[in-house]
Design a protein around this motif. Structure first.
Motif, PDB file in Angstrom:
ATOM      1  N   ARG A  46       0.846  -1.173   0.000  1.00 16.17           N
ATOM      2  CA  ARG A  46       0.000   0.000   0.000  1.00 16.17           C
ATOM      3  C   ARG A  46       0.886   1.229   0.000  1.00 16.17           C
ATOM      4  O   ARG A  46       2.109   1.124   0.112  1.00 16.17           O
ATOM      5  N   GLU A  47       0.290   2.397  -0.123  1.00 16.98           N
ATOM      6  CA  GLU A  47       1.081   3.622  -0.156  1.00 16.98           C
ATOM      7  C   GLU A  47       1.677   3.904   1.220  1.00 16.98           C
ATOM      8  O   GLU A  47       0.964   3.962   2.222  1.00 16.98           O
ATOM      9  N   ARG A  48       3.002   4.042   1.252  1.00 19.42           N
ATOM     10  CA  ARG A  48       3.707   4.369   2.483  1.00 19.42           C
ATOM     11  C   ARG A  48       4.776   5.416   2.180  1.00 19.42           C
ATOM     12  O   ARG A  48       5.363   5.413   1.101  1.00 19.42           O
ATOM     13  N   VAL A  49       5.039   6.290   3.153  1.00 20.29           N
ATOM     14  CA  VAL A  49       6.150   7.236   3.045  1.00 20.29           C
ATOM     15  C   VAL A  49       7.417   6.503   3.468  1.00 20.29           C
ATOM     16  O   VAL A  49       7.490   5.954   4.571  1.00 20.29           O
ATOM     17  N   ASP A  50       8.414   6.474   2.589  1.00 22.38           N
ATOM     18  CA  ASP A  50       9.668   5.777   2.878  1.00 22.38           C
ATOM     19  C   ASP A  50      10.595   6.711   3.642  1.00 22.38           C
ATOM     20  O   ASP A  50      11.178   7.630   3.084  1.00 22.38           O
ATOM     21  N   LEU A  51      10.718   6.468   4.950  1.00 23.46           N
ATOM     22  CA  LEU A  51      11.593   7.274   5.801  1.00 23.46           C
ATOM     23  C   LEU A  51      12.876   6.537   6.150  1.00 23.46           C
ATOM     24  O   LEU A  51      13.552   6.873   7.114  1.00 23.46           O
ATOM     25  N   GLY A  52      13.212   5.537   5.370  1.00 21.55           N
ATOM     26  CA  GLY A  52      14.423   4.772   5.643  1.00 21.55           C
ATOM     27  C   GLY A  52      14.159   3.678   6.652  1.00 21.55           C
ATOM     28  O   GLY A  52      13.806   2.555   6.308  1.00 21.55           O
ATOM     29  N   GLY A  53      14.303   3.986   7.935  1.00 19.94           N
ATOM     30  CA  GLY A  53      14.079   3.006   8.990  1.00 19.94           C
ATOM     31  C   GLY A  53      12.618   2.708   9.251  1.00 19.94           C
ATOM     32  O   GLY A  53      12.281   1.712   9.898  1.00 19.94           O
ATOM     33  N   LEU A  54      11.721   3.550   8.760  1.00 16.02           N
ATOM     34  CA  LEU A  54      10.277   3.337   8.888  1.00 16.02           C
ATOM     35  C   LEU A  54       9.612   3.591   7.539  1.00 16.02           C
ATOM     36  O   LEU A  54       9.977   4.533   6.836  1.00 16.02           O
TER      37      LEU A  54
END
Length: 233
Positions: A46-54
């Protein structure tokens, strides 16, 4: 939260056989019915914001802010309907969780600040229901903890959702769909898992910085510092 697979259902993988022959103890297989997810687990696309560790799920009506420690991003905040969900991810020991220890530290900190805190059962297991003094008013706050494989996720629900179950359900679904990317590098227990801006946000920051420099005006930031409820030391 994690369970062993029934060994009689299928033969042991070759890797486990090799470990047994070398006298090593095989790590038990983990099965999950719901998230938050480890990046190595099967999880919904699903759509997620890729913040690296999260990798943080986003929906219409959400506002995402970032928690900063100096120049380092250490957490994220989802703002929704007069409520806030603050999430931080930390390294944890390989064979044991840290939520019980962290929960006791949080309760002690809240009570030391003049607030109240008591344990209650929630959708993720034992959580901490607290009232934290802020501007002379005791604000309701829920502290949620999830022990994952070599990581720990702390979620803090505040505002209307701390008392309104319907609004809280939306933010709880966010927690269930978070993906934690622990990485393989050695980390001390309770060390924050570093986050970073997604590529499109980094590009926007660079463009705004360049425009600000050319116009000789202060730099603009696409994210604001989120509210800090408590620190994990």
């Amino acid at each position: 939260m994690f369970g062993r697979r029934r060994r009689e259902e299928s033969p042991a993988p070759a890797g486990e056989v090799e470990q047994a022959e070398r006298g090593e103890r095989a790590e038990p297989a983990r099965t999950r019915e719901a998230g938050p997810w480890d990046s190595d687990e099967q999880h919904s696309q699903r759509e997620r914001v890729d913040l690296g560790g999260l990798r943080l799920p986003v929906d219409p009506g959400f506002e995402v802010q970032l928690n900063l420690a100096g120049d380092q991003i250490v957490g994220a905040v989802v703002v929704f309907e007069e409520s806030a969900l603050q999430v931080h991810a930390f390294a944890a020991p390989k064979r044991s969780g840290i939520w019980e220890e962290v929960r006791a530290e949080l309760a002690e900190g809240v009570k030391g600040a003049g607030g109240t805190a008591e344990e209650q059962q929630g959708p993720f297991g034992v959580e901490l229901a607290a009232r934290v003094p802020a501007d002379g008013v005791a604000q309701p706050v829920r502290y949620i903890g999830v022990d994952g494989p070599r990581w720990f996720l702390r979620a803090v629900i505040s505002g209307r959702a701390a008392l309104d179950a319907e609004v809280a359900a939306t933010l709880e679904d966010v927690v269930r769909d978070i993906v934690v990317v622990r990485g393989d590098e050695p980390m001390a227990p309770k060390e924050p898992i570093e986050l970073r801006l997604p590529p499109e946000a980094r590009q926007a920051v660079e463009e705004q910085a360049e425009q600000a420099e050319q116009a000789e005006v202060p730099d603009l930031k696409p994210f604001e510092r989120g509210p800090e409820i408590a620190e994990l030391r």
